[in-house]
Design an enzyme around this catalytic site. Structure first.
Site, short mmCIF file in Angstrom:
data_model
loop_
_atom_site.label_atom_id
_atom_site.label_comp_id
_atom_site.label_asym_id
_atom_site.label_seq_id
_atom_site.Cartn_x
_atom_site.Cartn_y
_atom_site.Cartn_z
N ARG A 107 -64.53 -20.96 31.92
CA ARG A 107 -63.83 -20.35 30.78
C ARG A 107 -62.56 -21.15 30.56
O ARG A 107 -61.70 -21.24 31.44
CB ARG A 107 -63.50 -18.89 31.06
CG ARG A 107 -62.58 -18.29 30.00
CD ARG A 107 -62.44 -16.78 30.09
NE ARG A 107 -63.64 -16.11 29.61
CZ ARG A 107 -63.68 -14.84 29.21
NH1 ARG A 107 -62.58 -14.10 29.23
NH2 ARG A 107 -64.81 -14.30 28.79
N HIS A 134 -68.75 -18.39 22.55
CA HIS A 134 -68.90 -17.46 23.67
C HIS A 134 -70.38 -17.07 23.76
O HIS A 134 -70.77 -15.93 23.52
CB HIS A 134 -68.02 -16.23 23.43
CG HIS A 134 -67.82 -15.36 24.65
ND1 HIS A 134 -68.27 -15.72 25.90
CD2 HIS A 134 -67.22 -14.15 24.78
CE1 HIS A 134 -67.95 -14.76 26.76
NE2 HIS A 134 -67.32 -13.80 26.11
N GLN A 137 -71.89 -13.94 25.82
CA GLN A 137 -71.70 -12.63 25.20
C GLN A 137 -72.82 -12.35 24.20
O GLN A 137 -73.33 -11.22 24.11
CB GLN A 137 -70.34 -12.57 24.50
CG GLN A 137 -70.08 -11.24 23.81
CD GLN A 137 -69.91 -10.09 24.79
OE1 GLN A 137 -69.10 -10.18 25.71
NE2 GLN A 137 -70.65 -9.01 24.59
N ASP A 226 -64.56 -8.10 16.58
CA ASP A 226 -63.83 -8.63 17.74
C ASP A 226 -62.34 -8.60 17.37
O ASP A 226 -61.98 -8.36 16.20
CB ASP A 226 -64.31 -10.07 18.02
CG ASP A 226 -63.75 -10.66 19.32
OD1 ASP A 226 -63.15 -9.92 20.12
OD2 ASP A 226 -63.89 -11.89 19.51
N CYS A 266 -67.40 -7.09 21.62
CA CYS A 266 -67.54 -7.72 22.94
C CYS A 266 -66.54 -7.20 23.95
O CYS A 266 -66.73 -7.34 25.15
CB CYS A 266 -67.42 -9.24 22.79
SG CYS A 266 -65.81 -9.80 22.22
N ARG A 294 -74.11 -7.67 29.86
CA ARG A 294 -73.64 -8.98 30.31
C ARG A 294 -74.30 -9.31 31.65
O ARG A 294 -74.74 -10.42 31.90
CB ARG A 294 -72.11 -8.98 30.47
CG ARG A 294 -71.32 -8.79 29.18
CD ARG A 294 -71.52 -9.94 28.23
NE ARG A 294 -71.19 -11.22 28.84
CZ ARG A 294 -69.96 -11.75 28.89
NH1 ARG A 294 -68.96 -11.13 28.33
NH2 ARG A 294 -69.76 -12.92 29.46
N1 NVA Z 1 -62.45 -13.69 20.71
C1 NVA Z 1 -61.97 -13.15 21.97
C2 NVA Z 1 -63.11 -12.77 22.84
C3 NVA Z 1 -62.73 -12.20 24.17
C4 NVA Z 1 -63.89 -11.88 25.03
C5 NVA Z 1 -61.08 -14.16 22.66
O1 NVA Z 1 -61.41 -15.34 22.66
O2 NVA Z 1 -60.03 -13.77 23.15
N1 CP Z 2 -66.28 -9.86 26.45
C1 CP Z 2 -65.71 -10.61 27.40
O1 CP Z 2 -65.99 -11.79 27.55
O2 CP Z 2 -64.81 -9.93 28.14
P1 CP Z 2 -63.84 -10.55 29.26
O3 CP Z 2 -62.79 -11.37 28.53
O4 CP Z 2 -63.27 -9.36 29.95
O5 CP Z 2 -64.64 -11.43 30.16
#
Ligand code: NVA
Ligand code: CP
Length: 309
Positions: A107, A134, A137, A226, A266, A294
């Site tokens: 990540r 992502h 997800q 989101d 998500c 997930r």
């Molecule tokens: N779009 C959000 C998703 C988090 C799981 C982010 O990147 O923060």
């Molecule tokens: N939806 C998701 O990826 O959540 P986290 O940021 O908690 O991993």
């Protein structure tokens, strides 16, 4: 320069799978869900590394649990605790980690960094979220869709999905799923916050960007949203709150969708911003099944990448 020598498969984007692989993976995820903590242990003696440069609850925990339940191990490698945080180059880090670990789940911010890791690590690399996508997800989201609309919901045609809000990493990964599966995807976002136009084009007319949330939600099976400001965009949060003011998934918007439509998010959610409490807690909300999924989807993914099934 040492490069990949053995055959390995990465999952950096949804389209790293082909259509039938994606459909099979979702089917397999449903089987893993039925197996609970039981079933085969294809990761016996394997260890996966979780290289996380951003916060995470779901992704981190579900990958750790998935690895354990599949008979393997997982190890969190946060930026603060590794030499990556002190500037050790990505190519060096990737090659070293690949000597110990059987897969890397990453990540990070720039997608290019993930790609660089994947180029240099000769073990499978999985995208656990970047600024631009992502995909893990979306696997869970698609499993949730099949649970609510039938096992063939993704293959029989006629599925209609609305995306409300930011054209962000999640929207981009949904566009990739649309390109493979051919459902209708309408993305409602304010001007200036569109998803990647190349991915819209690649979806070949099945995906459309619109400016009115009601237009996207009309007759949809799935209403998905989101946060307005993703990780790394905290400084823009105030401006985004103004720009996205009308892009809320509330009960009125859900009424535009099919009576049996589901709301997806998500998570984490900012209740009262992109989604109301009433929708999150209401009968159409599938968000906690989505979060649980997930785990099951990632078990199917790890099995595919590490055991070839
Ligand atoms: N779009 C959000 C998703 C988090 C799981 C982010 O990147 O923060
Ligand atoms: N939806 C998701 O990826 O959540 P986290 O940021 O908690 O991993």
């Amino acid at each position: 320069m040492a490069r990949t020598t053995r055959t390995k498969r990465d999952f950096l984007r949804v389209t790293d799978l082909d259509r039938s692989e994606l459909l099979e993976l979702i089917e397999r995820a449903a089987e893993w869900k039925l197996l609970g903590k039981g079933g085969p242990r294809p990761l016996e003696r394997m260890t996966i590394g979780l290289v996380f440069e951003k916060a995470s609850t779901r992704t981190r925990v579900s990958f750790e649990v998935a690895a354990y339940q599949l008979g393997g191990n997982a190890m969190l490698l946060s930026k603060a605790d590794t030499q990556l945080g002190r500037g050790e180059p990505v190519p060096d880090t990737a090659r070293v980690l690949a000597r110990y670990l059987d897969a890397l789940v990453i990540r990070t911010f720039e997608h290019e960094k993930l790609e660089e890791m994947a180029r240099y690590a000769d073990v499978p690399v999985v995208n656990a979220l970047t600024d631009s996508s992502h995909p893990c997800q979306v696997l869970a989201d698609l499993l949730t869709v099949t649970e609510r609309f039938g096992a063939d919901a993704l293959s029989r045609g006629g599925l209609s999905v609305a995306w409300i809000g930011d054209g962000n990493n999640m929207a981009n990964s949904w566009l990739e799923a649309c390109a493979l599966l051919g459902f209708d995807l309408r993305i409602a976002c304010p001007e200036g916050y569109d998803p990647d136009p190349k991915l819209v084009a690649r979806a070949g007319g099945r995906a459309r960007v619109v400016r009115r949330p009601a237009e996207a939600a009309e007759g949809a099976h799935v209403v998905n949203t989101d946060v307005w400001a993703s990780m790394g965009q905290e400084a823009e949060a105030e401006e985004r709150r103004r720009k996205f003011a009308g892009f809320v998934v509330d009960e009125a918007l859900m009424k535009r969708a099919r009576p049996n439509a589901i709301a997806l998010h998500c998570l984490p959610a900012h209740r009262g911003e992109e989604i109301t409490d009433a929708v999150m807690e209401g009968p159409q909300s599938a968000v906690f099944d989505e979060a649980e999924n997930r785990l099951h989807a990632q078990k199917a993914l790890l099995e595919l990448l590490l055991a070839g099934r």
